[in-house]
Design a protein around this motif. Sequence first.
Motif, PDB file in Angstrom:
ATOM      1  N   HIS A 234       0.828  -1.197   0.000  1.00  0.00           N
ATOM      2  CA  HIS A 234       0.000   0.000   0.000  1.00  0.00           C
ATOM      3  C   HIS A 234       0.867   1.254   0.000  1.00  0.00           C
ATOM      4  O   HIS A 234       1.916   1.293   0.661  1.00  0.00           O
ATOM      5  CB  HIS A 234      -0.906   0.023   1.235  1.00  0.00           C
ATOM      6  CG  HIS A 234      -1.874  -1.112   1.299  1.00  0.00           C
ATOM      7  ND1 HIS A 234      -3.200  -0.978   1.014  1.00  0.00           N
ATOM      8  CD2 HIS A 234      -1.684  -2.421   1.614  1.00  0.00           C
ATOM      9  CE1 HIS A 234      -3.815  -2.147   1.158  1.00  0.00           C
ATOM     10  NE2 HIS A 234      -2.910  -3.035   1.522  1.00  0.00           N
ATOM     11  N   LEU A 235       0.409   2.277  -0.690  1.00  0.00           N
ATOM     12  CA  LEU A 235       1.130   3.541  -0.748  1.00  0.00           C
ATOM     13  C   LEU A 235       0.363   4.628  -0.002  1.00  0.00           C
ATOM     14  O   LEU A 235      -0.870   4.684  -0.067  1.00  0.00           O
ATOM     15  CB  LEU A 235       1.329   3.974  -2.203  1.00  0.00           C
ATOM     16  CG  LEU A 235       2.221   3.062  -3.053  1.00  0.00           C
ATOM     17  CD1 LEU A 235       2.222   3.536  -4.496  1.00  0.00           C
ATOM     18  CD2 LEU A 235       3.638   3.012  -2.487  1.00  0.00           C
ATOM     19  N   HIS A 236       1.118   5.503   0.671  1.00  0.00           N
ATOM     20  CA  HIS A 236       0.518   6.600   1.417  1.00  0.00           C
ATOM     21  C   HIS A 236       1.289   7.886   1.125  1.00  0.00           C
ATOM     22  O   HIS A 236       2.469   7.852   0.775  1.00  0.00           O
ATOM     23  CB  HIS A 236       0.554   6.315   2.926  1.00  0.00           C
ATOM     24  CG  HIS A 236       0.030   4.967   3.301  1.00  0.00           C
ATOM     25  ND1 HIS A 236       0.857   3.853   3.399  1.00  0.00           N
ATOM     26  CD2 HIS A 236      -1.222   4.544   3.573  1.00  0.00           C
ATOM     27  CE1 HIS A 236       0.123   2.802   3.732  1.00  0.00           C
ATOM     28  NE2 HIS A 236      -1.140   3.192   3.846  1.00  0.00           N
ATOM     29  N   ARG A 237       0.614   8.984   1.295  1.00  0.00           N
ATOM     30  CA  ARG A 237       1.233  10.291   1.093  1.00  0.00           C
ATOM     31  C   ARG A 237       2.494  10.421   1.953  1.00  0.00           C
ATOM     32  O   ARG A 237       2.496  10.107   3.133  1.00  0.00           O
ATOM     33  CB  ARG A 237       0.241  11.386   1.448  1.00  0.00           C
ATOM     34  CG  ARG A 237       0.712  12.804   1.171  1.00  0.00           C
ATOM     35  CD  ARG A 237      -0.388  13.805   1.457  1.00  0.00           C
ATOM     36  NE  ARG A 237      -1.515  13.643   0.529  1.00  0.00           N
ATOM     37  CZ  ARG A 237      -2.676  13.072   0.840  1.00  0.00           C
ATOM     38  NH1 ARG A 237      -2.896  12.604   2.057  1.00  0.00           N
ATOM     39  NH2 ARG A 237      -3.641  12.975  -0.052  1.00  0.00           N
ATOM     40  N   GLY A 238       3.586  10.867   1.328  1.00  0.00           N
ATOM     41  CA  GLY A 238       4.839  11.057   2.053  1.00  0.00           C
ATOM     42  C   GLY A 238       5.751   9.849   2.073  1.00  0.00           C
ATOM     43  O   GLY A 238       6.895   9.941   2.529  1.00  0.00           O
ATOM     44  N   ASP A 239       5.288   8.701   1.576  1.00  0.00           N
ATOM     45  CA  ASP A 239       6.120   7.499   1.548  1.00  0.00           C
ATOM     46  C   ASP A 239       7.306   7.663   0.602  1.00  0.00           C
ATOM     47  O   ASP A 239       7.216   8.336  -0.433  1.00  0.00           O
ATOM     48  CB  ASP A 239       5.311   6.285   1.056  1.00  0.00           C
ATOM     49  CG  ASP A 239       4.449   5.663   2.132  1.00  0.00           C
ATOM     50  OD1 ASP A 239       4.597   6.041   3.308  1.00  0.00           O
ATOM     51  OD2 ASP A 239       3.622   4.796   1.786  1.00  0.00           O
ATOM     52  N   GLU A 240       8.394   6.994   0.957  1.00  0.00           N
ATOM     53  CA  GLU A 240       9.488   6.765   0.017  1.00  0.00           C
ATOM     54  C   GLU A 240       9.619   5.258  -0.142  1.00  0.00           C
ATOM     55  O   GLU A 240       9.812   4.532   0.839  1.00  0.00           O
ATOM     56  CB  GLU A 240      10.808   7.343   0.507  1.00  0.00           C
ATOM     57  CG  GLU A 240      11.947   7.088  -0.489  1.00  0.00           C
ATOM     58  CD  GLU A 240      13.308   7.505   0.030  1.00  0.00           C
ATOM     59  OE1 GLU A 240      13.914   8.399  -0.570  1.00  0.00           O
ATOM     60  OE2 GLU A 240      13.758   6.921   1.040  1.00  0.00           O
ATOM     61  N   VAL A 241       9.483   4.787  -1.368  1.00  0.00           N
ATOM     62  CA  VAL A 241       9.588   3.357  -1.652  1.00  0.00           C
ATOM     63  C   VAL A 241      10.819   3.134  -2.531  1.00  0.00           C
ATOM     64  O   VAL A 241      10.966   3.770  -3.581  1.00  0.00           O
ATOM     65  CB  VAL A 241       8.329   2.834  -2.360  1.00  0.00           C
ATOM     66  CG1 VAL A 241       8.497   1.366  -2.756  1.00  0.00           C
ATOM     67  CG2 VAL A 241       7.108   3.008  -1.468  1.00  0.00           C
ATOM     68  N   VAL A 242      11.695   2.255  -2.090  1.00  0.00           N
ATOM     69  CA  VAL A 242      12.893   1.923  -2.851  1.00  0.00           C
ATOM     70  C   VAL A 242      12.817   0.453  -3.244  1.00  0.00           C
ATOM     71  O   VAL A 242      12.667  -0.419  -2.378  1.00  0.00           O
ATOM     72  CB  VAL A 242      14.172   2.185  -2.034  1.00  0.00           C
ATOM     73  CG1 VAL A 242      15.407   1.802  -2.844  1.00  0.00           C
ATOM     74  CG2 VAL A 242      14.242   3.645  -1.616  1.00  0.00           C
ATOM     75  N   VAL A 243      12.892   0.200  -4.537  1.00  0.00           N
ATOM     76  CA  VAL A 243      12.866  -1.178  -5.044  1.00  0.00           C
ATOM     77  C   VAL A 243      14.258  -1.503  -5.559  1.00  0.00           C
ATOM     78  O   VAL A 243      14.727  -0.902  -6.531  1.00  0.00           O
ATOM     79  CB  VAL A 243      11.820  -1.338  -6.164  1.00  0.00           C
ATOM     80  CG1 VAL A 243      11.760  -2.794  -6.607  1.00  0.00           C
ATOM     81  CG2 VAL A 243      10.448  -0.865  -5.698  1.00  0.00           C
TER      82      VAL A 243
END
Length: 257
Positions: A234-243
Amino acid sequence: MDLRAIAEEVWRHQVDATEMQKLTERYPGLTVADAYEIQRLNTDRALSQGDVLAGWKMGLTSRAKQVSVGVEEPIYGRLFRSQELTDGELSLAGLIHPRVEPELAFVFKHRLAGPQVTARDVWLATECVMPAVEIIDSRYRDFSFTLVDVIADNASFARFWLADQAYSPYHCAWDEVGVAVRQNGEVKQTGAGAAVLGHPVRAVVQLARMLAQVGQAVEPGMVVLTGGITEAIHLHRGDEVVVDFDGLGELRLNIRD
């Protein structure tokens, strides 16, 4: 059953980013073939408004997911140029309850078509393979749907992003590529290319064979997202996702308003 009217309803919810009730609850006779026709009708609408078909995406490419929904083959959806990200900034505008999953994308230099396509045919037609992420976002209330529903909703496609670096199809054993997904510094998911039907090339083989049944093909220049390597997060405002793709670099996604 008026498939054009149903397609219009799905289109409206996709464009407005509003939740809808499952189609199968209101149209119990709706079939998989009907759902793909709804998907095609909305593709024609998008193209008539100036969008470009960028390629195809595969869904339900893990055996566990197939068993959970009672099917024996993946499903497919369409990718549109207007929904391709050009950098790691993802706006939540126009999304309902987005999730992200890591994928391997095949990009094609030759046409791939026919019911007898093999893995060898796929490799000979492939220009390059690229790390990628897909943003999925079902338009159904509570992210709850049946197989027919999800196909009609273009297999929950929302956005996609390809890495800057492309690799030769023969660069590595793609089923052995490890992936780790970190959200705000915490590892949320890990997996390997083998999670996609044992090898991502098999997803492309199945796609070509499925498209042949409806007179479609993978055309030169098209992208094929082969399927999620891990569960979507799930994604939320302000997230940083690193793949992080082992040996292939990383994709860093910042979530904003």
